[in-house]
Write a protein that holds these residues in place. Sequence first.
Motif: not given
Length: 328
Positions: A170-184
Amino acid sequence: MRIVTLEEHISLPEMAGKIPKQALGGFGKSEVMQRFAPKLADITGERLKSMDANGITMQVLSVDSSGANLLSATEGPAFAKQYNELIAARIAGFGNRFTAFAHLPTTAPAAAADELEHAVKEYHFRGAMIRGLTQDKFLDQPEFAPIFERAERLDVPIYLHPGLPPKGVADIYYSGLPNYSGIAEALACYGWGWHSETALHVLRLLFAGIFDKYPKLKLIIGHMGEMLPMIMARAERAFKPGAGGANQRTLTDTFRDQVYITTSGFFTQPPLKIALDTFGINNIMFSVDYPFSTNEQGIEFLNAIELPDEQKAKIAHGNADKLLNLKI
């Protein structure tokens, strides 16, 4: 027509509340997921009414999200046992409408094997659902052998469902993303990550020789085969027997003998066509993925399948009845 669905989820709040929040990481807590909580907790109310309205004969229930696999080897067995007891109690008297896959404490594999046997023999559950990795380990590791041995001996399938991504992933693939509406969360789970991880999990089991070691083991995967039908021809070349893995049979032969897929959450015809061309008509079973998909969506898709009635009936119920030994 009789209709059986195999990937239909529940989450009982008295059990879900026992999982430490830190064990869930950053996923599974979005507003979208929280809105499903009442539907996940219900079995014989709105759920059953929807089944009746859409002509669904039976649901095979399974515990949504992660549970005992996030608990220690000491805590997990009692948690899983209580969960299975509660499920059995909630569906008592509805044996022609509901059955279930057992919830297992995979952090304690020997105890998980015993709980599988208990749930199958005591409650007539139809196998088990295992969600993703256990303590960052795939099921091809030798410590999980007791689960496969017992499932094979009991002649019940293991349903391998995606789980929460490990923290490192999760830290490498799915972090650093805008988290609006649970996009991550969507990218990590139901929008992509779940499916690629489960496909990887199945390929690891193949390459590790698990299917050859347990030739009567039956594995179920959802979501129209978790991307595997599309990649089959390429993967077939990569995983030839003698190419360095422990598998003794080709990928296609192994999957057609031992791997079954459900349609859960996939309601368009092109993916079904690829699944039919690769896994074959005898290995595909209808599912909805309730409540995350609606029964209306599933039935509309099922009705639109352009196959002979005999083959359509196999998808709707025949293959599931045979695999799960359901009494009609």
